[in-house]
Design an enzyme around this catalytic site. Structure first.
Site, PDB file in Angstrom:
ATOM      1  N   HIS A  23     -25.393  29.174 -37.561  1.00 34.49           N
ATOM      2  CA  HIS A  23     -26.543  28.502 -36.952  1.00 34.49           C
ATOM      3  C   HIS A  23     -27.885  28.987 -37.519  1.00 34.49           C
ATOM      4  O   HIS A  23     -28.785  28.190 -37.791  1.00 34.49           O
ATOM      5  CB  HIS A  23     -26.499  28.705 -35.427  1.00 34.49           C
ATOM      6  CG  HIS A  23     -27.193  27.641 -34.656  1.00 34.49           C
ATOM      7  ND1 HIS A  23     -26.783  27.227 -33.414  1.00 34.49           N
ATOM      8  CD2 HIS A  23     -28.283  26.891 -34.936  1.00 34.49           C
ATOM      9  CE1 HIS A  23     -27.599  26.274 -32.976  1.00 34.49           C
ATOM     10  NE2 HIS A  23     -28.503  26.057 -33.886  1.00 34.49           N
TER      11      HIS A  23
ATOM     12  N   ASP B 293     -22.993  16.290 -33.302  1.00 32.04           N
ATOM     13  CA  ASP B 293     -23.460  17.628 -33.645  1.00 32.04           C
ATOM     14  C   ASP B 293     -23.644  18.447 -32.371  1.00 32.04           C
ATOM     15  O   ASP B 293     -24.411  18.074 -31.484  1.00 32.04           O
ATOM     16  CB  ASP B 293     -24.816  17.523 -34.374  1.00 32.04           C
ATOM     17  CG  ASP B 293     -25.311  18.887 -34.830  1.00 32.04           C
ATOM     18  OD1 ASP B 293     -24.753  19.390 -35.820  1.00 32.04           O
ATOM     19  OD2 ASP B 293     -26.207  19.457 -34.185  1.00 32.04           O
TER      20      ASP B 293
HETATM   21  N1  LIG Z   1     -29.347  23.617 -36.674  1.00 31.39           N
HETATM   22  C1  LIG Z   1     -30.387  23.793 -35.887  1.00 31.39           C
HETATM   23  O1  LIG Z   1     -30.973  24.880 -35.806  1.00 31.39           O
HETATM   24  C2  LIG Z   1     -30.891  22.618 -35.086  1.00 31.39           C
HETATM   25  C3  LIG Z   1     -32.174  22.648 -34.532  1.00 31.39           C
HETATM   26  C4  LIG Z   1     -32.608  21.545 -33.811  1.00 31.39           C
HETATM   27  C5  LIG Z   1     -31.777  20.433 -33.661  1.00 31.39           C
HETATM   28  N2  LIG Z   1     -30.515  20.440 -34.186  1.00 31.39           N
HETATM   29  C6  LIG Z   1     -29.589  19.286 -34.000  1.00 31.39           C
HETATM   30  O2  LIG Z   1     -30.258  18.100 -34.409  1.00 31.39           O
HETATM   31  C7  LIG Z   1     -30.228  17.150 -33.346  1.00 31.39           C
HETATM   32  C8  LIG Z   1     -31.420  16.213 -33.429  1.00 31.39           C
HETATM   33  O3  LIG Z   1     -32.650  16.915 -33.443  1.00 31.39           O
HETATM   34  P1  LIG Z   1     -33.574  17.135 -32.160  1.00 31.39           P
HETATM   35  O4  LIG Z   1     -32.799  16.853 -30.928  1.00 31.39           O
HETATM   36  O5  LIG Z   1     -34.181  18.465 -32.324  1.00 31.39           O
HETATM   37  O6  LIG Z   1     -34.736  16.078 -32.330  1.00 31.39           O
HETATM   38  P2  LIG Z   1     -34.888  14.528 -32.644  1.00 31.39           P
HETATM   39  O7  LIG Z   1     -33.562  13.888 -32.797  1.00 31.39           O
HETATM   40  O8  LIG Z   1     -35.879  14.431 -33.750  1.00 31.39           O
HETATM   41  O9  LIG Z   1     -35.642  13.997 -31.351  1.00 31.39           O
HETATM   42  C9  LIG Z   1     -34.998  13.872 -30.112  1.00 31.39           C
HETATM   43  C10 LIG Z   1     -36.013  13.301 -29.133  1.00 31.39           C
HETATM   44  O10 LIG Z   1     -36.429  12.015 -29.573  1.00 31.39           O
HETATM   45  C11 LIG Z   1     -36.166  11.043 -28.547  1.00 31.39           C
HETATM   46  N3  LIG Z   1     -35.744   9.810 -29.232  1.00 31.39           N
HETATM   47  C12 LIG Z   1     -34.556   9.547 -29.800  1.00 31.39           C
HETATM   48  N4  LIG Z   1     -34.551   8.330 -30.370  1.00 31.39           N
HETATM   49  C13 LIG Z   1     -35.777   7.805 -30.140  1.00 31.39           C
HETATM   50  C14 LIG Z   1     -36.383   6.560 -30.454  1.00 31.39           C
HETATM   51  N5  LIG Z   1     -35.715   5.611 -31.124  1.00 31.39           N
HETATM   52  N6  LIG Z   1     -37.655   6.353 -30.030  1.00 31.39           N
HETATM   53  C15 LIG Z   1     -38.354   7.300 -29.357  1.00 31.39           C
HETATM   54  N7  LIG Z   1     -37.828   8.497 -29.023  1.00 31.39           N
HETATM   55  C16 LIG Z   1     -36.540   8.749 -29.413  1.00 31.39           C
HETATM   56  C17 LIG Z   1     -35.102  11.639 -27.676  1.00 31.39           C
HETATM   57  O11 LIG Z   1     -35.210  11.193 -26.332  1.00 31.39           O
HETATM   58  P3  LIG Z   1     -34.053  10.317 -25.595  1.00 31.39           P
HETATM   59  O12 LIG Z   1     -32.823  11.150 -25.540  1.00 31.39           O
HETATM   60  O13 LIG Z   1     -34.654  10.096 -24.246  1.00 31.39           O
HETATM   61  O14 LIG Z   1     -33.904   9.053 -26.394  1.00 31.39           O
HETATM   62  C18 LIG Z   1     -35.433  13.123 -27.749  1.00 31.39           C
HETATM   63  O15 LIG Z   1     -36.467  13.432 -26.839  1.00 31.39           O
HETATM   64  C19 LIG Z   1     -30.189  18.041 -32.101  1.00 31.39           C
HETATM   65  O16 LIG Z   1     -29.849  17.332 -30.931  1.00 31.39           O
HETATM   66  C20 LIG Z   1     -29.184  19.075 -32.548  1.00 31.39           C
HETATM   67  O17 LIG Z   1     -27.871  18.553 -32.442  1.00 31.39           O
HETATM   68  C21 LIG Z   1     -30.080  21.500 -34.916  1.00 31.39           C
END
Ligand SMILES: NC(=O)c1ccc[n+]([C@@H]2O[C@H](COP(=O)([O-])OP(=O)(O)OC[C@H]3O[C@@H](n4cnc5c(N)ncnc54)[C@H](OP(=O)(O)O)[C@@H]3O)[C@@H](O)[C@H]2O)c1
Length: 331
Positions: free
Chosen positions: A128, A60
């Protein structure tokens, strides 16, 4: 090479209105690539390559994340190393940023995205946010209130449909859309959105939106499934939730795995960001065990609070005068 676990897939209706309805599928677990603050290109590329090595096939990105070029480089390298035999084995999502959310800018935007990625097509292209901004030369993840404009859903969606008809993307969808905004879009759409990507985790379960999307045949993709701890759009609440901690301890799983397994059991696809190899593997290890009904009951009782409020979208002169209007009351 390491063991590649098989990630299940959800059927994705690509052109539901055509007679020869073309069916595709979306791997239920994908790797998010939004890192804040931005990380060095080399680090992000290595992380994505590692993800491909350990078995991720769904990625993504978005024009505004600035990870399209590194994702493209990682894919090219994975192909040249033989980690994947063909591009078709991967599922790539990108998103139209608000400054390009104008009828005449959608095609140039997807072409730019494809050029960044070095790909001929996307698997999924999403609007988005349900808002436009004045066109701009470069992308900035920070919203500038003076540039906000209401989105003309009809004409922007027509251009998205054109992207699909031209084969530039296999499917089109939306992100951060409420039930009401999807209804507006559906009232003129010829191709309904295949996906609505929204925040979803045990602290913001999106029951109403999920029921609505299920009725309309729209797949939900859960973003911030772990609450995006530390990110400006995130909350520490998920990773610090006592109920989740207790369930994880009792099951000898991690709290992250409980969140991801819960989302999987709700029938949605999930994108989770980790650039750490051990956590990437941990996050994939959710398919061979299940939550007990009493554990699901406990998760159902967690008080609900949206993590990504998006209060920066509220402005006096823009399309949303209040949070009520951003989320149509679902806050
Ligand atoms: N459409 C939209 O408006 C929108 C908004 C937000 C996000 N997104 C998409 O959704 C994806 C995922 O959401 P997000 O990045 O917001 O948040 P998330 O996946 O809920 O959290 C990411 C955070 O959690 C940590 N993490 C990952 N696996 C872990 C585990 N097993 N244990 C502990 N910590 C862990 C990561 O650190 P490390 O990398 O150090 O593991 C990072 O700091 C984004 O990257 C993006 O592609 C879309």
């Amino acid at each position: 090479m390491e063991n590649i676990s098989n990630i299940p897939e959800l059927a994705l209706t690509v052109v539901p209105n055509s007679i020869a309805s073309d069916k595709s599928s979306i791997p239920v677990l994908g790797l998010g690539t939004a890192a804040y603050p931005f990380v060095a290109s080399e680090v992000a590329k290595e992380a994505i390559l590692t993800a491909i090595k350990v078995g991720y096939r769904h990625f993504d990105t978005a024009a505004v994340y600035q990870t399209e070029p590194v994702l493209g480089e990682a894919i090219a390298e994975a192909l040249s190393l033989g980690l994947v035999k063909s591009r078709d084995e991967l599922f790539v999502t990108s998103k139209l940023w608000c400054t390009d959310a104008h009828h005449h800018l959608v095609l140039p935007a997807i072409h730019k995205t494809l050029e960044n990625l070095g790909l001929e097509y996307l698997d999924l292209y999403l609007i988005h946010w349900p808002m436009s901004m004045e066109p701009a030369e470069s992308y900035d993840i920070l919203f500038k209130k003076e540039h906000f404009l209401p989105m003309d859903f009809k004409s922007v969606w027509e251009a998205m449909e054109e992207c699909q008809k031209l084969g530039l993307t296999k499917a089109i969808g939306v992100s951060n859309f409420s039930c009401k905004k999807i209804e507006i879009l559906l009232s003129t759409a010829k191709i309904p959105p295949a996906v609505n990507q929204v925040e979803m985790n045990p602290l913001w379960q999106q029951k109403k939106l999920r029921e609505f999307c299920e009725r309309k045949g729209i797949i939900i993709t859960a973003y911030s499934p772990l609450g995006a701890k530390g990110a400006p759009w995130g909350t520490n609440g998920v990773m610090e939730c006592e109920t989740l901690k207790q369930i994880a301890e009792a099951k000898r799983k991690t709290l992250a795995q409980v969140c991801l397994r819960w989302a999987y059991e709700q029938g949605v696809s999930v994108v989770v960001k980790s650039f750490n190899k051990e956590r990437m593997k941990e996050n994939m290890d959710i398919f061979e065990w299940e939550l007990l009904p009493e554990e699901v009951d406990k998760i159902n009782q967690i008080p609900q609070k949206r993590g990504c409020q998006a209060s920066e979208l509220v402005s006096d002169n823009g399309p949303f005068k209040s949070l009520e209007e951003v989320w149509d009351g679902d806050i």
